[in-house]
Design a protein around this motif. Structure first.
Motif, PDB file in Angstrom:
ATOM      1  N   MET A   1       0.814  -1.166   0.000  1.00 43.71           N
ATOM      2  CA  MET A   1       0.000   0.000   0.000  1.00 43.71           C
ATOM      3  C   MET A   1       0.876   1.253   0.000  1.00 43.71           C
ATOM      4  O   MET A   1       0.570   2.213  -0.689  1.00 43.71           O
ATOM      5  N   TYR A   2       1.944   1.194   0.786  1.00 48.94           N
ATOM      6  CA  TYR A   2       2.847   2.339   0.826  1.00 48.94           C
ATOM      7  C   TYR A   2       3.436   2.619  -0.559  1.00 48.94           C
ATOM      8  O   TYR A   2       3.420   3.754  -1.036  1.00 48.94           O
ATOM      9  N   ALA A   3       3.960   1.593  -1.204  1.00 55.31           N
ATOM     10  CA  ALA A   3       4.612   1.784  -2.509  1.00 55.31           C
ATOM     11  C   ALA A   3       3.624   2.314  -3.547  1.00 55.31           C
ATOM     12  O   ALA A   3       3.958   3.208  -4.335  1.00 55.31           O
ATOM     13  N   TYR A   4       2.430   1.779  -3.560  1.00 51.89           N
ATOM     14  CA  TYR A   4       1.397   2.229  -4.502  1.00 51.89           C
ATOM     15  C   TYR A   4       1.076   3.710  -4.278  1.00 51.89           C
ATOM     16  O   TYR A   4       1.067   4.507  -5.209  1.00 51.89           O
ATOM     17  N   THR A   5       0.823   4.079  -3.022  1.00 51.03           N
ATOM     18  CA  THR A   5       0.458   5.456  -2.712  1.00 51.03           C
ATOM     19  C   THR A   5       1.617   6.405  -2.977  1.00 51.03           C
ATOM     20  O   THR A   5       1.421   7.494  -3.537  1.00 51.03           O
ATOM     21  N   ALA A   6       2.816   6.010  -2.614  1.00 47.17           N
ATOM     22  CA  ALA A   6       3.980   6.859  -2.852  1.00 47.17           C
ATOM     23  C   ALA A   6       4.209   7.078  -4.346  1.00 47.17           C
ATOM     24  O   ALA A   6       4.587   8.179  -4.775  1.00 47.17           O
ATOM     25  N   ALA A   7       3.979   6.048  -5.153  1.00 48.91           N
ATOM     26  CA  ALA A   7       4.144   6.187  -6.608  1.00 48.91           C
ATOM     27  C   ALA A   7       3.143   7.192  -7.165  1.00 48.91           C
ATOM     28  O   ALA A   7       3.485   8.025  -8.022  1.00 48.91           O
ATOM     29  N   VAL A   8       1.906   7.134  -6.695  1.00 47.23           N
ATOM     30  CA  VAL A   8       0.899   8.106  -7.143  1.00 47.23           C
ATOM     31  C   VAL A   8       1.266   9.498  -6.641  1.00 47.23           C
ATOM     32  O   VAL A   8       1.177  10.483  -7.389  1.00 47.23           O
ATOM     33  N   ARG A   9       1.710   9.594  -5.396  1.00 45.41           N
ATOM     34  CA  ARG A   9       2.071  10.896  -4.826  1.00 45.41           C
ATOM     35  C   ARG A   9       3.176  11.564  -5.636  1.00 45.41           C
ATOM     36  O   ARG A   9       3.177  12.775  -5.824  1.00 45.41           O
ATOM     37  N   ARG A  10       4.127  10.791  -6.146  1.00 46.36           N
ATOM     38  CA  ARG A  10       5.218  11.368  -6.941  1.00 46.36           C
ATOM     39  C   ARG A  10       4.701  11.986  -8.243  1.00 46.36           C
ATOM     40  O   ARG A  10       5.358  12.835  -8.832  1.00 46.36           O
ATOM     41  N   CYS A  11       3.518  11.590  -8.679  1.00 46.62           N
ATOM     42  CA  CYS A  11       2.962  12.070  -9.950  1.00 46.62           C
ATOM     43  C   CYS A  11       2.049  13.276  -9.810  1.00 46.62           C
ATOM     44  O   CYS A  11       1.680  13.880 -10.820  1.00 46.62           O
ATOM     45  N   THR A  12       1.655  13.621  -8.596  1.00 46.45           N
ATOM     46  CA  THR A  12       0.687  14.708  -8.438  1.00 46.45           C
ATOM     47  C   THR A  12       0.782  15.359  -7.067  1.00 46.45           C
ATOM     48  O   THR A  12       1.189  14.712  -6.097  1.00 46.45           O
ATOM     49  N   ASP A  13       0.391  16.615  -7.030  1.00 40.69           N
ATOM     50  CA  ASP A  13       0.254  17.330  -5.767  1.00 40.69           C
ATOM     51  C   ASP A  13      -1.204  17.398  -5.327  1.00 40.69           C
ATOM     52  O   ASP A  13      -1.526  17.965  -4.288  1.00 40.69           O
ATOM     53  N   LEU A  14      -2.101  16.838  -6.138  1.00 43.08           N
ATOM     54  CA  LEU A  14      -3.523  16.844  -5.822  1.00 43.08           C
ATOM     55  C   LEU A  14      -3.819  15.924  -4.638  1.00 43.08           C
ATOM     56  O   LEU A  14      -3.042  15.013  -4.349  1.00 43.08           O
ATOM     57  N   PRO A  15      -4.931  16.133  -3.957  1.00 41.18           N
ATOM     58  CA  PRO A  15      -5.304  15.218  -2.872  1.00 41.18           C
ATOM     59  C   PRO A  15      -5.495  13.797  -3.403  1.00 41.18           C
ATOM     60  O   PRO A  15      -5.972  13.595  -4.520  1.00 41.18           O
ATOM     61  N   ILE A  16      -5.122  12.826  -2.584  1.00 41.39           N
ATOM     62  CA  ILE A  16      -5.248  11.414  -2.944  1.00 41.39           C
ATOM     63  C   ILE A  16      -6.038  10.709  -1.852  1.00 41.39           C
ATOM     64  O   ILE A  16      -5.671  10.756  -0.679  1.00 41.39           O
ATOM     65  N   SER A  17      -7.115  10.033  -2.242  1.00 39.42           N
ATOM     66  CA  SER A  17      -7.844   9.159  -1.330  1.00 39.42           C
ATOM     67  C   SER A  17      -7.628   7.732  -1.800  1.00 39.42           C
ATOM     68  O   SER A  17      -7.874   7.403  -2.954  1.00 39.42           O
ATOM     69  N   VAL A  18      -7.164   6.893  -0.907  1.00 38.44           N
ATOM     70  CA  VAL A  18      -6.910   5.495  -1.220  1.00 38.44           C
ATOM     71  C   VAL A  18      -8.108   4.679  -0.751  1.00 38.44           C
ATOM     72  O   VAL A  18      -8.529   4.787   0.405  1.00 38.44           O
ATOM     73  N   LYS A  19      -8.661   3.866  -1.638  1.00 37.08           N
ATOM     74  CA  LYS A  19      -9.822   3.055  -1.303  1.00 37.08           C
ATOM     75  C   LYS A  19      -9.378   1.728  -0.703  1.00 37.08           C
ATOM     76  O   LYS A  19      -8.605   0.994  -1.315  1.00 37.08           O
ATOM     77  N   LEU A  20      -9.859   1.445   0.487  1.00 43.61           N
ATOM     78  CA  LEU A  20      -9.492   0.238   1.219  1.00 43.61           C
ATOM     79  C   LEU A  20     -10.734  -0.541   1.599  1.00 43.61           C
ATOM     80  O   LEU A  20     -11.765   0.047   1.946  1.00 43.61           O
ATOM     81  N   ALA A  21     -10.636  -1.842   1.552  1.00 43.60           N
ATOM     82  CA  ALA A  21     -11.700  -2.688   2.064  1.00 43.60           C
ATOM     83  C   ALA A  21     -11.568  -2.772   3.579  1.00 43.60           C
ATOM     84  O   ALA A  21     -10.462  -2.909   4.103  1.00 43.60           O
ATOM     85  N   ALA A  22     -12.683  -2.641   4.272  1.00 47.07           N
ATOM     86  CA  ALA A  22     -12.673  -2.841   5.714  1.00 47.07           C
ATOM     87  C   ALA A  22     -12.366  -4.307   5.984  1.00 47.07           C
ATOM     88  O   ALA A  22     -12.612  -5.167   5.150  1.00 47.07           O
ATOM     89  N   GLY A  23     -11.821  -4.577   7.123  1.00 48.77           N
ATOM     90  CA  GLY A  23     -11.535  -5.964   7.479  1.00 48.77           C
ATOM     91  C   GLY A  23     -10.174  -6.085   8.111  1.00 48.77           C
ATOM     92  O   GLY A  23      -9.550  -5.090   8.501  1.00 48.77           O
ATOM     93  N   GLU A  24      -9.724  -7.287   8.192  1.00 46.64           N
ATOM     94  CA  GLU A  24      -8.457  -7.578   8.844  1.00 46.64           C
ATOM     95  C   GLU A  24      -7.328  -6.757   8.248  1.00 46.64           C
ATOM     96  O   GLU A  24      -7.183  -6.660   7.033  1.00 46.64           O
ATOM     97  N   GLY A  25      -6.544  -6.141   9.101  1.00 48.58           N
ATOM     98  CA  GLY A  25      -5.391  -5.375   8.656  1.00 48.58           C
ATOM     99  C   GLY A  25      -5.692  -3.987   8.135  1.00 48.58           C
ATOM    100  O   GLY A  25      -4.812  -3.341   7.576  1.00 48.58           O
ATOM    101  N   VAL A  26      -6.911  -3.495   8.310  1.00 46.32           N
ATOM    102  CA  VAL A  26      -7.259  -2.187   7.744  1.00 46.32           C
ATOM    103  C   VAL A  26      -6.408  -1.078   8.362  1.00 46.32           C
ATOM    104  O   VAL A  26      -6.017  -0.143   7.665  1.00 46.32           O
ATOM    105  N   GLU A  27      -6.094  -1.163   9.643  1.00 45.23           N
ATOM    106  CA  GLU A  27      -5.285  -0.109  10.244  1.00 45.23           C
ATOM    107  C   GLU A  27      -3.875  -0.082   9.654  1.00 45.23           C
ATOM    108  O   GLU A  27      -3.349   0.983   9.336  1.00 45.23           O
ATOM    109  N   VAL A  28      -3.285  -1.237   9.466  1.00 46.76           N
ATOM    110  CA  VAL A  28      -1.942  -1.311   8.880  1.00 46.76           C
ATOM    111  C   VAL A  28      -1.957  -0.730   7.463  1.00 46.76           C
ATOM    112  O   VAL A  28      -1.089   0.049   7.079  1.00 46.76           O
ATOM    113  N   ARG A  29      -2.978  -1.100   6.681  1.00 45.40           N
ATOM    114  CA  ARG A  29      -3.079  -0.598   5.308  1.00 45.40           C
ATOM    115  C   ARG A  29      -3.351   0.900   5.280  1.00 45.40           C
ATOM    116  O   ARG A  29      -2.778   1.630   4.464  1.00 45.40           O
TER     117      ARG A  29
END
Length: 94
Positions: A1-29
């Motif tokens: 999740m970190y690598a995906y979000t960081a890659a998108v962040r490098r491409c834009t200064d716009l706000p980014i919302s990452v869509k996550l499924a609720a469930g096990e490990g949601v806090e870590v993600r």
């Protein structure tokens, strides 16, 4: 999740919302998305679901994404848990 979000962040200064499924490990993600540069998260897409016959066979083509009003309490529980644990980014539900 970190690598995906960081890659998108490098491409834009716009706000980014990452869509996550609720469930096990949601806090870590969610925290990985935050560390990668997300400005918000969106919970939840769907959760894994299955229809199993009385003989134990999977029906409807196997495991599928279950969504809709039935998962709302699970999503709200995830939001509640994240907030109680100090997660400060905006959380959208959808």
């Amino acid at each position: 999740m970190y690598a995906y979000t960081a890659a998108v962040r490098r491409c834009t200064d716009l706000p980014i919302s990452v869509k996550l499924a609720a469930g096990e490990g949601v806090e870590v993600r969610a925290r990985a998305a935050e560390s990668g540069g997300a400005t918000a998260i969106t919970l939840s897409d769907s959760i894994a679901g299955a229809d199993v016959s009385v003989t134990g066979e999977l029906r409807l083509g196997g495991v599928f994404g279950y969504s809709g009003p039935g998962i709302r309490p699970l999503v709200l529980a995830a939001v509640y848990t994240l907030r109680r644990r100090g997660f400060d980014l905006p959380i959208l539900t959808g």
